[in-house]
Scaffold this active site. Sequence first.
Site, PDB file in Angstrom:
ATOM      1  N   SER A   1      -4.062  -2.200   7.337  1.00 19.10           N
ATOM      2  CA  SER A   1      -4.506  -2.362   5.948  1.00 19.10           C
ATOM      3  C   SER A   1      -5.024  -3.766   5.640  1.00 19.10           C
ATOM      4  CB  SER A   1      -3.356  -2.055   4.983  1.00 19.10           C
ATOM      5  OG  SER A   1      -2.962  -0.714   5.101  1.00 19.10           O
TER       6      SER A   1
ATOM      7  N   ARG B   1      17.388  18.160  -0.803  1.00 18.80           N
ATOM      8  CA  ARG B   1      15.983  17.937  -1.153  1.00 18.80           C
ATOM      9  C   ARG B   1      15.454  19.191  -1.846  1.00 18.80           C
ATOM     10  NH1 ARG B   1      14.412  12.945  -1.138  1.00 18.80           N
ATOM     11  NH2 ARG B   1      15.129  12.613   1.003  1.00 18.80           N
TER      12      ARG B   1
ATOM     13  N   THR C   1       0.813  -1.224   0.000  1.00 16.99           N
ATOM     14  CA  THR C   1       0.000   0.000   0.000  1.00 16.99           C
ATOM     15  C   THR C   1       0.844   1.271   0.000  1.00 16.99           C
ATOM     16  OG1 THR C   1      -0.125  -0.086   2.414  1.00 16.99           O
ATOM     17  CG2 THR C   1      -1.940  -1.109   1.194  1.00 16.99           C
ATOM     18  N   GLY C   2       2.159   1.131   0.116  1.00 18.65           N
ATOM     19  CA  GLY C   2       3.053   2.295   0.158  1.00 18.65           C
ATOM     20  C   GLY C   2       3.345   2.838  -1.231  1.00 18.65           C
TER      21      GLY C   2
ATOM     22  N   HIS D   1      15.109  12.134  -9.256  1.00 16.83           N
ATOM     23  CA  HIS D   1      16.321  12.656  -8.625  1.00 16.83           C
ATOM     24  C   HIS D   1      17.325  13.080  -9.692  1.00 16.83           C
ATOM     25  CE1 HIS D   1      14.656  11.383  -4.951  1.00 16.83           C
ATOM     26  NE2 HIS D   1      15.449  10.379  -4.638  1.00 16.83           N
TER      27      HIS D   1
ATOM     28  N   LYS E   1      25.369   6.758   2.188  1.00 22.58           N
ATOM     29  CA  LYS E   1      24.924   5.630   1.339  1.00 22.58           C
ATOM     30  C   LYS E   1      25.624   5.716  -0.016  1.00 22.58           C
ATOM     31  CE  LYS E   1      20.277   5.343   3.349  1.00 22.58           C
ATOM     32  NZ  LYS E   1      18.869   5.779   3.134  1.00 22.58           N
TER      33      LYS E   1
ATOM     34  N   CYS F   1      18.171   4.717  -4.050  1.00 24.47           N
ATOM     35  CA  CYS F   1      17.792   5.292  -5.348  1.00 24.47           C
ATOM     36  C   CYS F   1      18.889   6.165  -5.947  1.00 24.47           C
ATOM     37  CB  CYS F   1      16.486   6.074  -5.217  1.00 24.47           C
ATOM     38  SG  CYS F   1      16.429   7.151  -3.770  1.00 24.47           S
TER      39      CYS F   1
ATOM     40  N   VAL G   1       6.238   3.049  -2.978  1.00 23.78           N
ATOM     41  CA  VAL G   1       7.032   2.148  -3.822  1.00 23.78           C
ATOM     42  C   VAL G   1       6.247   0.872  -4.108  1.00 23.78           C
ATOM     43  CG1 VAL G   1       9.165   0.788  -3.983  1.00 23.78           C
ATOM     44  CG2 VAL G   1       9.242   3.099  -3.042  1.00 23.78           C
TER      45      VAL G   1
ATOM     46  N   GLN H   1      17.256  15.999  -4.929  1.00 26.65           N
ATOM     47  CA  GLN H   1      16.334  14.879  -4.782  1.00 26.65           C
ATOM     48  C   GLN H   1      14.886  15.312  -4.561  1.00 26.65           C
ATOM     49  OE1 GLN H   1      19.867  12.344  -2.595  1.00 26.65           O
ATOM     50  NE2 GLN H   1      17.772  11.667  -2.221  1.00 26.65           N
TER      51      GLN H   1
ATOM     52  N   ASN I   1      13.149   8.120  -9.354  1.00 26.17           N
ATOM     53  CA  ASN I   1      13.598   7.440  -8.132  1.00 26.17           C
ATOM     54  C   ASN I   1      12.670   6.335  -7.660  1.00 26.17           C
ATOM     55  OD1 ASN I   1      12.155  10.077  -7.629  1.00 26.17           O
ATOM     56  ND2 ASN I   1      11.976   9.194  -5.573  1.00 26.17           N
TER      57      ASN I   1
END
Length: 329
Positions: free
Chosen positions: A38, A227, A9-10, A234, A205, A126, A12, A153, A307
């Site tokens: 959910s 951001r 449900t997110g 991105h 990262k 990403c 991604v 981003q 992304n």
Amino acid sequence: MKVAVVGATGMVGHVMLKVLEERNFPVTELLPVASEKSVGKTIKFKEKDYKIIGLQDAVNERPDIALFSAGGGTSLDWAPKFAEVGTTVVDNSSAWRMDATKKLVVPEINADILTKEDKIIANPNCSTIQMVMALAPLHKKYKIKRIVVSTYQSVSGTGVKAVKQLENEIAGIEGEMAYFYPISRNAIPHCDVFENNGYTKEEMKLVRETQKILDDRSIAVTATAVRIPTAGGHSEAVNVEFQNDFDLKDVRHLLESTPGVVVQDDLEKNSYPMPILAHDKDEVFVGRIRRDESQPNTLNMWIVSDNLRKGAATNTIQIAEYLVKEELV
């Protein structure tokens, strides 16, 4: 092929379902998985309604593959439980990326390191994915010495709450804040939390994951992650110093012949990569390719990608496709 999508449900998760459908992944049974709040709701996949189930029920179903995008905590707790029943997990969180026992994979670069024994496979961040897609063929030929990267981003990298904050601010509506500051008409040099060295997790990262994917700890990487008020996609300004000199024509040819990379670099036509052009596409777009005139063997590039697709969902599913093709699941 029984496939679980954990975090269905997110943001991604939605894109994962879309990409599974678009690429006609061989799903014979879909298990959409989400948090308790959910469970019982329905989602649509290939014109059919599926009931969302909980994590334990999904483990009990023993899927062949579980595609995870439900946050690091969930991945740490549940990926091993799926692996124990024989499921191969492809995880989109940061939970397993730097684990020495887990593979960190961008299929076009290093899918060949995967074996049947790899039951938890990490999907990179990403911003790392799009950068290494452009850098891997160049590293092979010219050997990268140092990378300086600044990222621009989109708010979708933070999640639904951040997208809503941007939409509210543009509309002049007061609402819940995902960031400490307004994002509309602003740029915030703060992606993820700060580490002890003064860099954010997002910046580190880019350092650690790049070295692991390219399998070269000698590559020096320094990053600033920012951001900006775009809804998706991105962008990165990348400065790369090589050990060996290069010819710009050769660089362009190398990039043009790399699967998954598209060169957009025609200055006479004002052609260069932009998030608005990368939207809903799976490729990594590279442009503004030029020599750094301030020092030898150094190249500047501008790299853009969606992304949520190549940076997350598509890369995850490409890993799953490789597993199926090579009969590793």
